[in-house]
Design a protein around this motif. Structure first.
Motif, PDB file in Angstrom:
ATOM      1  N   MET A 159       0.843  -1.188   0.000  1.00  0.00           N
ATOM      2  CA  MET A 159       0.000   0.000   0.000  1.00  0.00           C
ATOM      3  C   MET A 159       0.879   1.239   0.000  1.00  0.00           C
ATOM      4  N   GLU A 161       1.247   4.907   1.214  1.00  0.00           N
ATOM      5  CA  GLU A 161       0.714   5.809   2.227  1.00  0.00           C
ATOM      6  C   GLU A 161       1.269   7.213   1.991  1.00  0.00           C
ATOM      7  N   ASP A 354      -6.274  -0.479  -7.728  1.00  0.00           N
ATOM      8  CA  ASP A 354      -6.182   0.827  -7.091  1.00  0.00           C
ATOM      9  C   ASP A 354      -7.320   1.749  -7.506  1.00  0.00           C
ATOM     10  N   THR A 369      -5.108   5.180  -1.319  1.00  0.00           N
ATOM     11  CA  THR A 369      -4.694   3.838  -0.927  1.00  0.00           C
ATOM     12  C   THR A 369      -4.696   2.955  -2.158  1.00  0.00           C
ATOM     13  N   SER A 371      -3.625  -0.808  -3.606  1.00  0.00           N
ATOM     14  CA  SER A 371      -3.225  -2.124  -3.127  1.00  0.00           C
ATOM     15  C   SER A 371      -3.402  -3.168  -4.214  1.00  0.00           C
TER      16      SER A 371
END
Length: 510
Positions: A159, A161, A354, A369, A371
């Motif tokens: 992820m 951030e 995503d 975020t 992933s």
């Protein structure tokens, strides 16, 4: 049906697989993973006689004996004459090392194997010059792709951030090499970065254990590196940890940076990064995403300035693909062929993990975020496979991904945009694998299923440009003459009024 693939490994891979005197090579974990997955799934790993000649050049007698013994564990390919087109990527008077490399590349070029695995950057570039970029893999990349090809227990999703710079933990291992490269001023610089959180931006990717696997630090406004009276965004740090190779974390991190730039009001029009000339992999990566060499840093011949324009020139004449690479993502050139590509919800989630919006109903993913359980989800460069009867999609074409409604009535909509790089239609699973393997969202069973019964498969290599927020629902597409009904297969947008509407929407959202 299990597609059996063949891999040719060179001397650095053979050496990495075998610890010497208790010392492990940096690439040993990736190489061991690669060889294990290949063996478990019936793929063939070969060496070349030229690699034996190379290993016999090892200075230490003990190490040489071990390397030769390691070589003997693998089946070897036969020698073939080196054709003129292979010699063309080498110097006119090749030295013995070049001659060995030419013999190895001949095996790849002739089709003796499906893929070539090497960590030798010079050899890799020569393979690419021969047209084999999609079939040439670094060991970490090969290990990750094989793991995705034979999914069992995918790793936890990485992820990105967005963090405040004052939240950065300077004790993280990823800062170690930076500290060594820029000692003794690095720690004082990092403290200044942490204090200037209002004018800086930072993104990190953590491992499952919480350590930093990737880091990007950005200064929102700095002196332009080539125009002293202007300003530019400075990407002051862009770092991927050594153990994260092959997982496309660089592309994942770059997506975060460019998405920020696309939505940041009043930002400068150029983005630059200063890179040591020895960092060839990073330089190659930056060039592949539109950064260009703007010269040496003043007073530092070993530091290169790589610059990327974020705002297109008014009179640019670039092709659709060149335009996208130079200015995006997001950046879609006007006047390009345009295709609507239907995609089911399950494939959409896998190809675009995503996504911020998943349908016309407005269902939202968490902002900022990104992933994915597999490397392809992190990437900007992707592949899509389908049964469409379309024979060819030209490079540079604008691709509108239409997510079908699934179980939610009326939820079908255009949700993502891409720019085509290459397409190929084939009834041969191996041809499909060779084209798409480096970017695949599909497992071995997926490809086998697509080709079942001898069916043709269209492979589309593309670059993800952006998500459409809010999505364009079917009724809006019909009312603006993009399509006349919901797409059941790939549809070319031929109505000039509809294409103009799409381009206007994309221009307004840039």
């Amino acid at each position: 049906m299990q597609a059996e693939m063949s891999f040719l490994i060179d001397s650095n891979i053979v050496i990495s697989a075998e610890p010497f005197n208790g010392q492990l090579e940096d690439q040993q974990p990736a190489v061991s993973k690669l060889l294990r997955i290949a063996a478990e799934n019936g793929h063939r790993v070969y060496v070349h006689p030229a690699t034996l000649d190379d290993l016999q050049q090892t200075t230490s007698a003990a190490h040489r004996a071990q390397n030769v013994a390691a070589f003997s564990k693998y089946p070897a390919l036969s020698e073939m004459p080196v054709p003129d087109e292979v010699w063309a990527v080498f110097p006119a008077s090749p030295n013995p090392h070049d001659q060995r490399d030419a013999r190895i590349l001949t095996a790849l070029h002739s089709g003796a194997v499906h893929f070539f695995i090497t960590s030798d950057e010079r050899l890799r570039k020569r393979a690419i010059r021969l047209g084999h970029e999609l079939r040439t893999l670094r060991p970490g990349e090969a290990a990750v792709q094989l793991a995705a090809w034979h999914p069992e227990s995918p790793p936890p999703p990485p992820m990105v951030e967005a963090v405040k710079t004052y939240e950065l933990d300077e004790r993280q291992e990823i800062f170690g090499s930076l500290r060594a490269d820029y000692s003794p001023s690095f720690d004082s610089w990092l403290q200044r970065v942490k204090r200037e959180s209002n004018s800086r931006r930072a993104w990190i990717i953590r491992s499952p254990e919480g350590s930093y696997e990737a880091l990007a630090l950005l200064k929102m406004r700095d002196t332009h590196p080539t125009r002293a009276d202007d300003s530019a965004i400075k990407l002051s740090t862009f770092k991927i940890s050594e153990g994260a190779g092959g997982r496309r974390l660089g592309e994942l991190l770059l997506k975060a940076v460019l998405r920020w730039a696309a939505s940041e009001p009043g930002r400068p029009s150029d983005l630059f990064v200063e890179v040591n000339a020895k960092q060839e992999r990073l330089l190659e990566f930056l060039a592949d995403f539109g950064f260009f060499d703007a010269g040496a840093k003043t007073g530092r011949d070993d530091e290169r300035i790589y610059l990327k324009q974020l705002d297109p020139d008014e009179l640019t004449s670039s092709s659709g693909l060149e335009y996208h690479i130079r200015y995006g993502p997001p950046a879609v050139g006007s006047g390009q062929p345009m295709y609507l590509i239907p995609i089911t919800p399950s494939w959409y989630v896998d190809l675009f993990p995503d996504a911020t919006v998943v349908g016309a109903s407005g269902s939202m993913m968490l902002a900022d975020t990104f992933s994915s359980p597999k490397a392809h989800g992190n990437a900007i460069r992707k592949a899509y496979l389908c049964h469409s009867p379309t024979k060819n999609i030209p490079a540079g074409s604008t691709l509108l991904f239409y997510r079908s409604q699934g179980g939610v009535r009326g939820d079908g909509a255009v949700v993502a945009v891409g720019v085509a790089e290459k397409s190929q239609r084939s009834s041969d699973p191996i041809e499909t694998i060779e084209l798409s393997f480096k970017r695949t969202v599909y497992s071995a069973s997926d490809v086998a299923g697509l080709h079942r019964g001898g069916r043709d498969v269209l492979t589309i290599l593309f670059r993800h440009d952006r998500f459409i927020v809010p999505p364009w629902p079917l009724r809006e597409l019909v009312s603006n003459r993009v399509v006349t009904t919901w797409p059941q297969s790939i549809v070319r947008v031929r109505n000039e009024e509809g294409a103009a509407w799409v381009e206007q929407q994309l221009s307004a959202s840039h």
